[in-house]
Design an enzyme around this catalytic site. Structure first.
Site, mmCIF file in Angstrom:
data_model
loop_
_atom_site.group_PDB
_atom_site.id
_atom_site.type_symbol
_atom_site.label_atom_id
_atom_site.label_comp_id
_atom_site.label_asym_id
_atom_site.label_seq_id
_atom_site.Cartn_x
_atom_site.Cartn_y
_atom_site.Cartn_z
ATOM 1 N N GLN A 80 17.717 48.647 -27.391
ATOM 2 C CA GLN A 80 19.135 48.371 -27.143
ATOM 3 C C GLN A 80 19.320 47.040 -26.406
ATOM 4 O O GLN A 80 20.347 46.381 -26.560
ATOM 5 C CB GLN A 80 19.768 49.497 -26.320
ATOM 6 C CG GLN A 80 19.949 50.811 -27.063
ATOM 7 C CD GLN A 80 18.761 51.732 -26.882
ATOM 8 O OE1 GLN A 80 17.641 51.287 -26.655
ATOM 9 N NE2 GLN A 80 18.988 53.038 -26.984
ATOM 10 N N ASP A 96 24.442 57.360 -17.549
ATOM 11 C CA ASP A 96 24.829 58.412 -18.491
ATOM 12 C C ASP A 96 25.410 59.624 -17.787
ATOM 13 O O ASP A 96 26.185 60.388 -18.380
ATOM 14 C CB ASP A 96 23.627 58.805 -19.349
ATOM 15 C CG ASP A 96 23.368 57.707 -20.362
ATOM 16 O OD1 ASP A 96 22.716 56.708 -19.989
ATOM 17 O OD2 ASP A 96 23.871 57.821 -21.500
ATOM 18 N N ARG A 154 26.602 54.969 -29.548
ATOM 19 C CA ARG A 154 25.791 55.348 -28.381
ATOM 20 C C ARG A 154 26.360 54.652 -27.146
ATOM 21 O O ARG A 154 27.260 53.826 -27.254
ATOM 22 C CB ARG A 154 24.302 55.051 -28.585
ATOM 23 C CG ARG A 154 23.915 53.839 -29.375
ATOM 24 C CD ARG A 154 24.197 52.486 -28.758
ATOM 25 N NE ARG A 154 23.719 52.380 -27.396
ATOM 26 C CZ ARG A 154 24.145 51.506 -26.515
ATOM 27 N NH1 ARG A 154 25.091 50.630 -26.853
ATOM 28 N NH2 ARG A 154 23.694 51.469 -25.285
ATOM 29 N N GLY A 155 25.781 55.011 -25.990
ATOM 30 C CA GLY A 155 26.336 54.524 -24.736
ATOM 31 C C GLY A 155 27.323 55.575 -24.230
ATOM 32 O O GLY A 155 28.171 56.061 -24.998
ATOM 33 N N ALA A 156 27.204 55.944 -22.963
ATOM 34 C CA ALA A 156 27.936 57.105 -22.461
ATOM 35 C C ALA A 156 29.459 57.027 -22.677
ATOM 36 O O ALA A 156 30.050 57.947 -23.265
ATOM 37 C CB ALA A 156 27.590 57.319 -20.984
HETATM 38 O O1 MRU Z 1 20.453 56.039 -25.734
HETATM 39 P P1 MRU Z 1 21.662 55.204 -25.444
HETATM 40 O O2 MRU Z 1 21.657 53.878 -26.138
HETATM 41 O O3 MRU Z 1 22.946 55.978 -25.687
HETATM 42 O O4 MRU Z 1 21.573 54.923 -23.895
HETATM 43 C C1 MRU Z 1 22.594 54.174 -23.295
HETATM 44 C C2 MRU Z 1 22.369 53.934 -21.849
HETATM 45 O O5 MRU Z 1 21.426 54.375 -21.254
HETATM 46 C C3 MRU Z 1 23.445 53.155 -21.142
HETATM 47 O O6 MRU Z 1 22.906 52.399 -20.103
HETATM 48 C C4 MRU Z 1 24.480 54.130 -20.561
HETATM 49 O O7 MRU Z 1 24.920 55.025 -21.537
HETATM 50 C C5 MRU Z 1 25.627 53.425 -19.981
HETATM 51 S S1 MRU Z 1 26.623 52.623 -21.218
HETATM 52 C C6 MRU Z 1 27.936 51.886 -20.446
#
Ligand code: MRU
Length: 343
Positions: free
Chosen positions: A193, A234, A48-50
């Site tokens: 997270q 994201d 996960r994480g963009a």
């Molecule tokens: O649902 P997630 O854990 O994928 O959400 C992640 C986020 O909101 C992060 O802040 C975003 O993806 C930036 S990661 C560098």
């Protein structure tokens, strides 16, 4: 800390993911054999994480090619499998972007696609390090304090990227320059997270931090306990509206009230110039059970349904700075993201 959550393992010639659902208690790496494995890993947030999703999407094209060869798929079945990976989560533009970066390489064969996916991962880590430096320069020019107290929301660290991190990249850079006092990490309900991943990364690096409930964030900001907030994104629309983990908007509103910088840190791959404003960003809605339960145990009455948007959109007017490897844009001062869609 140089944890890599996404690895192309040379020994097995397979994609291997650190299962982030088990952190910080267990460190388990999972080999991804099929596109079903990868789609599931993305859906449950094992990866996960963009920016990390972008790398997973690119490497997922190789996973699909391998599966196609083993199963004797035709071209249409291969393209369908790739499309499923591309659409596994809707909000982070990086996932589709990562797939789209390597898809045109398909006719050149597996080795070329894998090389392109690996290059994309290397570029992401380099971008994170570059934006961390310029983001810290920008902050230190504006915050009149020797050591900064930073609030962050969700996890935008090494785990959420190909390495180093975006928001946590700035935190690491501040720490390395001796300019960080403490990080307030929001726990980030419902999937924690912040508590599970951000605190894990900060602890591993010996960076001073406090974990707070999401509900504490506005008060922490308005009472003057932090100097700035730094978050990831994201998807960033052309006008500077930024989607990030649900709860980010409240942090931005409190920063505006307190008159402190609200900084969004992201690689350029998160900027979606084809999306004019945040109104056009699809917000993932996840299962209500993630809210009505806590650590797997039901906490709400059985008749109660959960409402679970995973992201929110912070309007450009509340965003002091968007920091990418291409530099700093100040949406709250009327600056928009510039470039050509698709670059
Ligand atoms: O649902 P997630 O854990 O994928 O959400 C992640 C986020 O909101 C992060 O802040 C975003 O993806 C930036 S990661 C560098």
């Amino acid at each position: 800390m140089s944890v890599h959550a996404i690895i192309w393992d040379d020994a097995s010639d397979r994609l291997v993911l650190l299962d982030q659902t088990l952190l910080p208690g267990e460190t388990v790496y999972r080999t991804i054999e099929t596109t079903d494995d990868l789609v599931r890993a993305i859906e449950v947030l094992a990866v996960r994480g963009a920016p990390a999703l972008g790398v997973a999407g690119a490497m997922g094209v190789v996973v699909a090619m391998d599966e196609a060869r083993r199963q004797g798929w035709d071209e249409a079945s291969l393209q369908h499998a790739i499309d499923r990976v591309r659409a596994a989560r809707p909000t982070a533009v990086n996932l589709a972007w990562g797939v789209d970066q390597v898809r045109p390489v398909l006719p050149q064969g597996r080795a070329a696609v894998l090389a392109a996916a690996r290059q994309l991962a290397a570029d992401d880590e380099a971008a994170n390090r570059e934006l961390s430096r310029s983001g810290v320069d920008w902050l230190l020019d504006r915050v009149d304090r020797r050591r900064l107290r930073v609030l962050t929301h969700c996890n935008a660290g090494a785990l959420a990227t190909a390495g180093w991190g975006t928001a946590l990249g700035l935190v690491r850079e501040l720490h390395a320059r001796g300019r960080l006092e403490v990080v307030y990490a929001d726990e980030t309900r419902p999937l924690l997270q912040g508590a599970r991943l951000t605190a894990y990364e900060l602890a591993a690096d010996g960076i001073p931090h406090l974990l707070q409930s999401d509900g504490a964030a506005a008060s922490t900001i308005v009472r003057g306990r932090v100097d700035c907030a730094i978050v990831g994104a994201d998807r960033i629309a052309a006008n500077g509206d930024a989607a990030n983990k649900i709860g980010t908007l409240g942090v931005a509103l409190a920063c505006a009230d307190a008159g402190i910088p609200f900084v969004v840190a992201a690689p350029w791959s998160t900027v979606d110039l084809a999306t004019a404003s945040g109104d056009d960003i699809e917000i993932e809605e996840r299962a209500g059970e993630e809210v009505t339960t806590y650590a797997g145990t039901r906490v709400a009455p059985l008749v109660t349904e959960g409402f679970n948007p995973a992201f929110d959109v912070t309007p450009a007017r509340l965003v002091s700075a968007i920091v990418t490897e291409r530099g700093v844009v100040e949406p709250a001062r009327g600056e928009a993201m510039t470039g050509s869609p698709g670059e």
